[in-house]
Design a protein around this motif. Sequence first.
Motif, short mmCIF file in Angstrom:
data_model
loop_
_atom_site.label_atom_id
_atom_site.label_comp_id
_atom_site.label_asym_id
_atom_site.label_seq_id
_atom_site.Cartn_x
_atom_site.Cartn_y
_atom_site.Cartn_z
N TRP A 259 1.00 -1.44 0.25
CA TRP A 259 -0.04 -0.49 0.06
C TRP A 259 0.90 0.85 0.15
N LEU A 260 2.13 1.51 0.62
CA LEU A 260 2.85 2.05 0.49
C LEU A 260 3.83 3.15 -0.14
N GLY A 261 3.81 1.29 -1.35
CA GLY A 261 3.81 1.85 -3.15
C GLY A 261 3.15 2.59 -3.50
N VAL A 262 1.99 2.23 -3.17
CA VAL A 262 0.37 2.58 -4.23
C VAL A 262 0.88 4.03 -3.93
N CYS A 263 0.94 4.35 -2.33
CA CYS A 263 0.68 5.93 -1.71
C CYS A 263 2.08 6.58 -2.43
N HIS A 264 3.40 5.88 -2.89
CA HIS A 264 4.46 6.79 -3.42
C HIS A 264 4.30 6.46 -4.78
N ARG A 265 3.57 6.43 -5.30
CA ARG A 265 3.23 6.41 -7.10
C ARG A 265 2.51 8.13 -6.83
N SER A 266 1.29 7.17 -5.87
CA SER A 266 0.27 8.20 -5.76
C SER A 266 0.62 9.33 -6.09
N GLY A 332 -2.46 1.63 8.68
CA GLY A 332 -2.12 2.23 6.97
C GLY A 332 -3.65 1.31 5.59
N ALA A 333 -4.67 0.63 5.89
CA ALA A 333 -5.78 1.46 4.22
C ALA A 333 -5.95 2.62 4.00
N LYS A 334 -6.63 3.25 5.36
CA LYS A 334 -6.84 4.65 5.88
C LYS A 334 -5.91 5.46 4.63
N VAL A 335 -4.47 5.65 5.92
CA VAL A 335 -3.75 6.23 4.61
C VAL A 335 -3.48 5.95 3.13
N LEU A 336 -3.59 4.25 2.38
CA LEU A 336 -3.75 4.33 0.90
C LEU A 336 -4.95 4.80 1.10
N HIS A 337 -5.95 5.21 1.31
CA HIS A 337 -7.06 5.84 0.09
C HIS A 337 -6.68 6.88 0.61
N ASP A 338 -6.49 7.34 2.00
CA ASP A 338 -6.24 9.75 1.80
C ASP A 338 -5.53 9.50 0.92
N GLY A 354 -8.90 6.92 -16.76
CA GLY A 354 -8.33 6.21 -16.78
C GLY A 354 -7.01 6.02 -17.49
N ASP A 355 -6.68 7.20 -17.99
CA ASP A 355 -5.29 7.27 -18.26
C ASP A 355 -4.65 7.58 -17.59
N THR A 356 -5.02 7.52 -16.06
CA THR A 356 -3.74 7.67 -15.23
C THR A 356 -4.02 6.19 -14.23
N PRO A 357 -3.08 6.09 -13.10
CA PRO A 357 -3.64 4.97 -12.36
C PRO A 357 -4.67 4.70 -11.68
N LEU A 358 -5.23 6.05 -10.95
CA LEU A 358 -5.03 6.79 -9.82
C LEU A 358 -6.51 6.13 -9.54
N GLU A 359 -7.26 5.42 -10.63
CA GLU A 359 -8.66 5.64 -10.64
C GLU A 359 -8.86 4.11 -10.31
N GLY A 360 -8.21 3.30 -10.99
CA GLY A 360 -7.87 1.71 -10.45
C GLY A 360 -7.03 1.46 -9.13
N PHE A 361 -6.36 2.38 -8.80
CA PHE A 361 -5.46 2.71 -7.12
C PHE A 361 -7.10 2.55 -6.46
N TYR A 362 -8.38 3.67 -6.87
CA TYR A 362 -8.88 3.86 -5.69
C TYR A 362 -9.75 3.05 -5.38
N ARG A 363 -10.49 2.73 -6.61
CA ARG A 363 -11.77 1.22 -6.44
C ARG A 363 -10.78 0.19 -5.62
N GLU A 364 -9.56 -0.08 -6.04
CA GLU A 364 -8.74 -1.45 -4.94
C GLU A 364 -8.74 -0.71 -3.95
N ALA A 365 -8.37 0.56 -3.41
CA ALA A 365 -8.03 1.02 -1.74
C ALA A 365 -9.36 0.22 -1.41
N ARG A 366 -10.77 0.00 -1.71
CA ARG A 366 -11.72 0.29 -0.65
C ARG A 366 -11.84 -1.01 -0.17
#
Length: 397
Positions: A259-266, A332-338, A354-366
């Motif tokens: 999740w921290l990796g997802v956060c770093h990329r975001s 960690g799950a809350k940080v991921l979402h925020d 879908g032009d960035t990975p963010l919307e996919g990350f967001y759906r998975e984060a829930r």
Amino acid sequence: MFDFSPSEEQHHIIDTASQFMKDYVYPNEKHMVPHRGLPDDILKPLQQKVKDLGLWAGHLPKDVGGMGTGFITLGLLSEVIGRSPIAPYIFGSMAPDAGNGEILVHAATEKQREKYLLPLANGDIRSCFAMTEPEVSGSDPRTLQASAEKDGDEWVINAHKWFTTGAVGSSFSIVMAVTDPDAKPHKKTSLFIVENDNPGFEIVREVPVIGDHFAGGHCEVRYTNCRIPEENMLGNRGEGFKLAQLRLGPGRITHAMRWLGVCHRSMDLMLDYALKRETRGKTLGQFQSIQNFIADSAADMQAARLMTLHAAWLMDQGDEARKDVSLIKFYGAKVLHDVIDRAIQVHGALGVTGDTPLEGFYREARTARIYDGPDEVHRYVVARTLLKAFEKGEELY
């Protein structure tokens, strides 16, 4: 007391993995098929490259082809891998195979090891884990209704499971079923290996869920008078709950660092866009509200990272670290979402495309606030542990 600065070996692992991500992982994200992952003709060569680099299966010991690292090293590698949804498959550390591999390392007989663990560890086959049931609370395995009854030299399993992740295309499942209904709650269940071509095993459907990134889907399955040889019990009778716990602690460490990796990329995407997007004569990064998003995200990520590394350090010392693992799971799950949410907000309308990975990350984060135990259960574990410790006059932190 704690020194989390990477060693020379850990630096090498992180640097090598990071370069591999840039060279091979990010460029292949466009080939991901929702709910199916990467096609084999792309995935298998990449997996071999990872093996050649010595970065394969960081969660497994060396004698089955893994890296044989401690939890801190596993966490640091997972932080790099987490930057892409396809990377865990490429690095041989994706759930549920990772957790199943950990159970098999601890409990498999020599025959089970040869037949199931080694091909799983090598990435030749996939597996699934069948515990959660639609009729009872998924957060309390003591209420499971699945049954396994002895009939001669066979076990007969009857069970209705769902959220059996990865079932489509898997070779076998590890199923938890009640073998001793009158035993104490944590001694009622046992684990069994069921090959998925068994006539008593049926994939009812792939349950539609938020997100795209799990190969094999999240499935509803049934075991109907499913007969397996007695040698397919995994571990000892009554050890189902105990063995299932073997996959949860390490799994939550890995999740939290991914999740921290997802956060770093975001965060990288947020910073990049804040620096180059202009409105009202200024870049977005010059507005205080955007600066607050960046600062708050940095603070949240640093706190979650230190909490996770501390839990990993405790586990490397042989501590079960249940309280600390529960802390990182819900925090960690809350940080991921925020962090993802702020990054989307900075991107505006672009962030929900879908032009960035963010919307996919967001759906998975829930779903991160539900799988491996909902937030509320982990808060209960932390609070109960602290209350008991305070009552006994024990050290709290």
